[in-house]
Design a protein around this motif. Sequence first.
Motif, PDB file in Angstrom:
ATOM      1  N   GLU A   1      45.591  32.334  60.549  1.00 51.51           N
ATOM      2  CA  GLU A   1      44.178  32.012  60.343  1.00 51.51           C
ATOM      3  C   GLU A   1      43.286  32.614  61.417  1.00 51.51           C
ATOM      4  N   ASP A   2      43.811  32.787  62.635  1.00 50.36           N
ATOM      5  CA  ASP A   2      43.004  33.313  63.741  1.00 50.36           C
ATOM      6  C   ASP A   2      42.709  34.802  63.623  1.00 50.36           C
ATOM      7  N   ASN A   3      43.622  35.572  63.049  1.00 51.97           N
ATOM      8  CA  ASN A   3      43.391  37.024  62.993  1.00 51.97           C
ATOM      9  C   ASN A   3      43.180  37.553  61.571  1.00 51.97           C
ATOM     10  N   LEU A   4      43.108  36.667  60.599  1.00 50.93           N
ATOM     11  CA  LEU A   4      42.987  37.068  59.202  1.00 50.93           C
ATOM     12  C   LEU A   4      41.770  37.964  58.957  1.00 50.93           C
ATOM     13  N   GLU A   5      40.593  37.552  59.390  1.00 46.27           N
ATOM     14  CA  GLU A   5      39.374  38.327  59.127  1.00 46.27           C
ATOM     15  C   GLU A   5      39.413  39.688  59.824  1.00 46.27           C
ATOM     16  N   LYS A   6      39.959  39.714  61.022  1.00 47.29           N
ATOM     17  CA  LYS A   6      40.087  40.983  61.755  1.00 47.29           C
ATOM     18  C   LYS A   6      40.885  41.991  60.936  1.00 47.29           C
ATOM     19  N   TRP A   7      42.048  41.561  60.407  1.00 48.85           N
ATOM     20  CA  TRP A   7      42.905  42.481  59.659  1.00 48.85           C
ATOM     21  C   TRP A   7      42.354  42.808  58.279  1.00 48.85           C
ATOM     22  N   LYS A   8      41.660  41.867  57.670  1.00 45.33           N
ATOM     23  CA  LYS A   8      41.001  42.175  56.394  1.00 45.33           C
ATOM     24  C   LYS A   8      39.950  43.262  56.602  1.00 45.33           C
ATOM     25  N   GLY A   9      39.296  43.236  57.752  1.00 40.96           N
ATOM     26  CA  GLY A   9      38.286  44.244  58.072  1.00 40.96           C
ATOM     27  C   GLY A   9      38.870  45.629  58.319  1.00 40.96           C
ATOM     28  N   LYS A  10      40.164  45.710  58.561  1.00 41.66           N
ATOM     29  CA  LYS A  10      40.821  46.998  58.824  1.00 41.66           C
ATOM     30  C   LYS A  10      41.462  47.594  57.569  1.00 41.66           C
ATOM     31  N   LEU A  11      41.388  46.882  56.447  1.00 37.85           N
ATOM     32  CA  LEU A  11      42.003  47.373  55.211  1.00 37.85           C
ATOM     33  C   LEU A  11      41.346  48.661  54.747  1.00 37.85           C
ATOM     34  N   PRO A  12      42.082  49.574  54.168  1.00 38.55           N
ATOM     35  CA  PRO A  12      43.542  49.628  54.143  1.00 38.55           C
ATOM     36  C   PRO A  12      44.081  50.074  55.505  1.00 38.55           C
ATOM     37  N   PHE A  13      45.299  49.640  55.831  1.00 39.12           N
ATOM     38  CA  PHE A  13      45.939  50.087  57.070  1.00 39.12           C
ATOM     39  C   PHE A  13      47.416  50.333  56.808  1.00 39.12           C
ATOM     40  N   VAL A  14      48.017  51.109  57.702  1.00 37.44           N
ATOM     41  CA  VAL A  14      49.440  51.445  57.593  1.00 37.44           C
ATOM     42  C   VAL A  14      50.237  50.392  58.350  1.00 37.44           C
ATOM     43  N   ALA A  15      51.234  49.830  57.687  1.00 32.49           N
ATOM     44  CA  ALA A  15      52.058  48.780  58.273  1.00 32.49           C
ATOM     45  C   ALA A  15      53.517  49.216  58.299  1.00 32.49           C
ATOM     46  N   PRO A  16      54.191  49.019  59.430  1.00 34.02           N
ATOM     47  CA  PRO A  16      55.613  49.350  59.484  1.00 34.02           C
ATOM     48  C   PRO A  16      56.458  48.339  58.723  1.00 34.02           C
ATOM     49  N   VAL A  17      57.605  48.796  58.285  1.00 34.36           N
ATOM     50  CA  VAL A  17      58.569  47.936  57.583  1.00 34.36           C
ATOM     51  C   VAL A  17      59.081  46.868  58.539  1.00 34.36           C
ATOM     52  N   HIS A  18      59.297  45.685  58.003  1.00 34.17           N
ATOM     53  CA  HIS A  18      59.921  44.578  58.725  1.00 34.17           C
ATOM     54  C   HIS A  18      61.042  44.060  57.833  1.00 34.17           C
ATOM     55  N   PHE A  19      62.268  44.309  58.231  1.00 33.19           N
ATOM     56  CA  PHE A  19      63.394  43.826  57.433  1.00 33.19           C
ATOM     57  C   PHE A  19      63.534  42.328  57.654  1.00 33.19           C
ATOM     58  N   ILE A  20      63.560  41.592  56.564  1.00 33.15           N
ATOM     59  CA  ILE A  20      63.629  40.136  56.602  1.00 33.15           C
ATOM     60  C   ILE A  20      65.091  39.720  56.486  1.00 33.15           C
ATOM     61  N   GLU A  21      65.543  38.958  57.448  1.00 36.17           N
ATOM     62  CA  GLU A  21      66.903  38.424  57.398  1.00 36.17           C
ATOM     63  C   GLU A  21      66.899  37.214  56.477  1.00 36.17           C
ATOM     64  N   MET A  22      67.739  37.261  55.469  1.00 38.77           N
ATOM     65  CA  MET A  22      67.820  36.177  54.508  1.00 38.77           C
ATOM     66  C   MET A  22      68.991  35.259  54.866  1.00 38.77           C
ATOM     67  N   ALA A  23      68.865  34.001  54.535  1.00 35.69           N
ATOM     68  CA  ALA A  23      69.886  33.014  54.866  1.00 35.69           C
ATOM     69  C   ALA A  23      71.238  33.345  54.240  1.00 35.69           C
ATOM     70  N   GLY A  24      71.263  34.098  53.174  1.00 37.69           N
ATOM     71  CA  GLY A  24      72.519  34.463  52.515  1.00 37.69           C
ATOM     72  C   GLY A  24      73.249  35.612  53.184  1.00 37.69           C
TER      73      GLY A  24
END
Length: 146
Positions: free
Chosen positions: A111-134
Amino acid sequence: MYKLRPILKTYYESLEENKILGMKCPECADVTWPPLPICQVCGSTEVDWTEMGNEAIINEIRFEDSSVGGDYTFRKANDFFADKETPYCISIGKFPNGTHEFHAALYGINEDNLEKWKGKLPFVAPVHFIEMAGGFKAVGFKIPTE
């Protein structure tokens, strides 16, 4: 009759090698991620694997309180995320070499940085591999370091 290939096995094995694969159609050049066995534009079954890269263009941020409603798919998936502490939201984006938009988790938004990042759209984001519980990985993205 079309012979189905072991698409899920190949895809998830590539994620274990930190490689994201999509499907490319040699007939019309359509590139789909997540991978599907049939071209979404021309219907060809001759699609083949292509590497998607390690970053995507984020076009939209959907920040929702999942306890109030939100995207059911992500609320359900969250049950299986190994890391339940890092804040994330839903994003819409596309890989630079992809032809279709996707929905994916975007880490680092709160909630604190949401507006900041919405203002930067579109932007390039690096991949983040999500570790799944399985014990396997899924694909998300993270806000870039400034």
